[in-house]
Design a protein around this motif. Structure first.
Motif, PDB file in Angstrom:
ATOM      1  N   ALA A  39      32.798  38.817 -17.621  1.00 36.30           N
ATOM      2  CA  ALA A  39      33.223  40.197 -17.623  1.00 36.30           C
ATOM      3  C   ALA A  39      32.531  41.186 -16.777  1.00 36.30           C
ATOM      4  O   ALA A  39      32.195  42.213 -17.345  1.00 36.30           O
ATOM      5  N   PHE A  40      31.894  41.083 -15.448  1.00 32.27           N
ATOM      6  CA  PHE A  40      31.518  41.979 -14.704  1.00 32.27           C
ATOM      7  C   PHE A  40      31.674  42.022 -13.563  1.00 32.27           C
ATOM      8  O   PHE A  40      32.566  40.981 -12.733  1.00 32.27           O
ATOM      9  N   GLU A  41      32.001  43.220 -12.773  1.00 29.15           N
ATOM     10  CA  GLU A  41      32.389  43.309 -11.407  1.00 29.15           C
ATOM     11  C   GLU A  41      31.404  43.391 -10.404  1.00 29.15           C
ATOM     12  O   GLU A  41      30.054  43.688 -10.704  1.00 29.15           O
ATOM     13  N   LEU A  42      31.814  43.171  -9.288  1.00 27.75           N
ATOM     14  CA  LEU A  42      30.709  43.249  -8.061  1.00 27.75           C
ATOM     15  C   LEU A  42      31.135  44.480  -7.174  1.00 27.75           C
ATOM     16  O   LEU A  42      32.190  44.803  -6.890  1.00 27.75           O
ATOM     17  N   LEU A  43      30.156  45.249  -6.944  1.00 25.57           N
ATOM     18  CA  LEU A  43      30.115  46.194  -5.988  1.00 25.57           C
ATOM     19  C   LEU A  43      29.301  46.250  -4.790  1.00 25.57           C
ATOM     20  O   LEU A  43      28.192  46.333  -5.021  1.00 25.57           O
ATOM     21  N   ALA A  44      29.921  46.354  -3.649  1.00 24.96           N
ATOM     22  CA  ALA A  44      29.318  45.795  -2.351  1.00 24.96           C
ATOM     23  C   ALA A  44      28.426  44.822  -2.511  1.00 24.96           C
ATOM     24  O   ALA A  44      27.212  44.903  -1.969  1.00 24.96           O
ATOM     25  N   GLY A  45      28.693  43.499  -3.351  1.00 26.12           N
ATOM     26  CA  GLY A  45      28.133  42.542  -3.330  1.00 26.12           C
ATOM     27  C   GLY A  45      27.221  42.504  -4.420  1.00 26.12           C
ATOM     28  O   GLY A  45      26.464  41.362  -4.774  1.00 26.12           O
ATOM     29  N   GLU A  46      26.833  43.572  -5.303  1.00 25.10           N
ATOM     30  CA  GLU A  46      25.992  43.999  -6.239  1.00 25.10           C
ATOM     31  C   GLU A  46      26.629  43.834  -7.440  1.00 25.10           C
ATOM     32  O   GLU A  46      27.984  44.548  -7.702  1.00 25.10           O
ATOM     33  N   PRO A  47      25.898  43.237  -8.897  1.00 22.97           N
ATOM     34  CA  PRO A  47      26.853  43.671  -9.925  1.00 22.97           C
ATOM     35  C   PRO A  47      26.997  45.024 -10.190  1.00 22.97           C
ATOM     36  O   PRO A  47      26.143  45.812  -9.930  1.00 22.97           O
ATOM     37  N   ASP A  48      28.069  45.495 -11.020  1.00 20.97           N
ATOM     38  CA  ASP A  48      28.289  46.748 -11.576  1.00 20.97           C
ATOM     39  C   ASP A  48      27.264  47.236 -12.835  1.00 20.97           C
ATOM     40  O   ASP A  48      27.782  46.934 -13.662  1.00 20.97           O
ATOM     41  N   TRP A  49      25.945  47.617 -12.170  1.00 25.47           N
ATOM     42  CA  TRP A  49      25.145  47.577 -13.231  1.00 25.47           C
ATOM     43  C   TRP A  49      25.595  48.482 -14.434  1.00 25.47           C
ATOM     44  O   TRP A  49      25.140  48.237 -15.577  1.00 25.47           O
ATOM     45  N   GLU A  50      25.810  49.540 -13.947  1.00 24.83           N
ATOM     46  CA  GLU A  50      26.422  50.581 -14.870  1.00 24.83           C
ATOM     47  C   GLU A  50      27.583  50.172 -15.825  1.00 24.83           C
ATOM     48  O   GLU A  50      27.709  50.414 -17.019  1.00 24.83           O
ATOM     49  N   GLY A  51      28.731  49.608 -15.328  1.00 22.60           N
ATOM     50  CA  GLY A  51      29.466  48.935 -15.946  1.00 22.60           C
ATOM     51  C   GLY A  51      29.096  47.692 -16.718  1.00 22.60           C
ATOM     52  O   GLY A  51      29.730  47.645 -17.904  1.00 22.60           O
ATOM     53  N   LEU A  52      28.081  47.201 -16.438  1.00 20.93           N
ATOM     54  CA  LEU A  52      27.627  45.928 -17.258  1.00 20.93           C
ATOM     55  C   LEU A  52      27.120  46.242 -18.558  1.00 20.93           C
ATOM     56  O   LEU A  52      27.206  45.616 -19.571  1.00 20.93           O
ATOM     57  N   LYS A  53      26.775  47.624 -18.694  1.00 22.16           N
ATOM     58  CA  LYS A  53      26.173  48.033 -19.939  1.00 22.16           C
ATOM     59  C   LYS A  53      26.946  47.948 -21.211  1.00 22.16           C
ATOM     60  O   LYS A  53      26.630  48.112 -22.036  1.00 22.16           O
ATOM     61  N   ARG A  54      28.334  48.292 -20.649  1.00 22.48           N
ATOM     62  CA  ARG A  54      29.146  48.121 -21.797  1.00 22.48           C
ATOM     63  C   ARG A  54      29.461  46.680 -22.566  1.00 22.48           C
ATOM     64  O   ARG A  54      30.134  46.576 -23.445  1.00 22.48           O
TER      65      ARG A  54
END
Length: 420
Positions: A39-54
């Motif tokens: 359940a994590f998204e990629l932003l410009a090929g990178e994980p969405d680190w801020e969203g990951l914290k949830r």
């Protein structure tokens, strides 16, 4: 008679239903958390680190910069463990010696892949200390043999050798490691000078818990191989924070924990013993094999081990290269934020040395470190670790749930306390 026969038929039917239900529950747990583990998204090929914290259950507002002590589990890892626990309790004996233990044992395969070794070289443990104890207990030491270690070992990796040295009348030698060496040669030369003809075992940390210094394990193994010295590695601060391939390292044994940088359940770990070294390292607990349940291990915390497998899946899903890149980025942010801060001196190796890891340690020459650490938590909700060694006071260890904003909070909190 008919009533008895009918009663038995009902009992057998109920048992078949229960067994079928339990097997179905056990089978579903592996798939039940798959979506949450990814359940994590990629932003410009990178994980969405801020969203990951949830995905983590950290207290709101807490800046947890102490992953080198205990990391936080992602929600999907906790779900995997919890669902395995529920399945196990639905039919303890059948599943505990069947489907659930098989799932726990399958974690060994994933761990072997993660660490670059064969399945018959891996066993699951409770933590790094547990693995180090097994190795020390399984080594054949004689009176007068020498064990060489360092002065930067955690008690979990040194007490075992202190104990065995007393029991076997062996001699324990220690290399004094430089706090922040410039290159590998400065470390290797100290080991070469400390070796004797009676040195039988060399035991070191892959990454020191004090400053995050990465020791040159591959070169050390090359130095020791012609001498037939066993090389035992405490990998508690390495696996998950830096790339680790145990076969390429060339060591004879390697122990680590699942509850630090791997973000797995507390009380899980792994021990690697090189196939060629099994005759020289033979702990009792491995007498019946390396599986999650054997006659020598007895029952273990199977749901926790399944959770450890889920943690490996979670990190693999993110991409280990992406994780380690992120950890070093956070380290750079910490160093940049703290460099030049009055009253603070960074004592960890520089990135340029090639010996650095995500850990950043500080010396506060003009302040009581224990007081500063207590105030960081109570006044600023920032959690770091007290090292409690001469000239090494505070350890900072970030992970993927930390953010640049939290690094700024750390710097501001330290600045405030330095001025107090």
């Amino acid at each position: 008679m008919n009533e008895t026969r009918d009663g038995r038929n009902v009992m057998f039917k109920r048992r078949r239903v229960l067994l079928a239900f339990s097997a179905a529950v056990a089978a579903s747990t592996a798939a039940g958390t798959a979506s949450r583990l990814k359940a994590f998204e990629l932003l410009a090929g990178e994980p969405d680190w801020e969203g990951l914290k949830r995905q983590f259950l950290l207290q709101p507002g807490l800046v947890h910069l102490n992953s080198a002590s205990l990391g936080a589990c992602p929600r999907g890892v906790l779900d995997a463990r919890h669902e395995a626990e529920l399945a196990l309790e639905s039919n303890p004996a059948v599943l505990g010696y069947g489907a659930i233990v098989e799932r726990a044992d399958a974690v060994r395969t994933r761990m072997a892949t993660f660490l670059g070794c064969a399945l018959d070289e891996i066993t699951l443990t409770h933590n790094t200390t547990d693995g180090m104890n097994l190795v020390a207990e399984g080594c054949d030491l004689s009176e007068g043999d020498h064990i060489l270690t360092t002065d930067h070992e955690h008690s979990g990796g040194s007490l075992c050798w202190e104990t065995m040295a007393k029991r076997r009348s062996a001699i324990l030698d220690r290399v004094a490691l430089p706090v922040a060496p410039r290159d590998e040669d400065a470390i290797l030369s100290r080991f070469e000078s400390a070796l004797t003809e009676r040195t039988k075992i060399v035991s070191v940390s892959h990454v020191t818990y004090t400053t995050g210094l990465k020791l040159p394990i591959t070169r050390l193994s090359e130095l020791l191989r012609p001498r037939r010295c066993l090389l035992v590695v405490d990998g508690a601060q390495a696996v998950g924070s830096i790339p680790v391939n145990v076969r390429e390292l060339g060591c004879d044994a390697y122990a680590t924990s699942g509850h630090k940088w791997l973000l797995g359940p507390k009380g899980t770990g792994m021990l690697y013993i090189r196939r060629e070294s099994r005759e020289r390292i033979a702990p009792l607990r491995l007498a019946s094999g390396l599986g999650a349940y054997t006659g020598a291990t007895g029952v273990q915390d199977l749901p926790a081990l399944i959770g450890l497998g889920a943690a490996l899946d979670w990190l693999n899903g993110l991409g280990r290269d992406a994780v380690q890149k992120r950890l070093l980025e956070l380290r750079r942010m910490i160093v940049t934020a703290l460099e030049g801060l009055n009253g603070v001196r960074i004592v960890s190796p520089s990135l340029e040395s090639g010996l650095a890891t995500p850990i950043v340690s500080l010396h506060l020459p003009n302040h009581a470190a224990a007081t500063v650490i207590e105030r960081l938590l109570k006044r600023h909700n920032v959690c770091v670790k007290s090292v409690g060694r001469p000239s090494i006071d505070i350890r900072i260890s970030p992970h993927v749930y930390n953010s640049p904003e939290e690094i700024d909070r750390l710097a501001e909190a330290l600045r405030s306390e330095m001025q107090a």
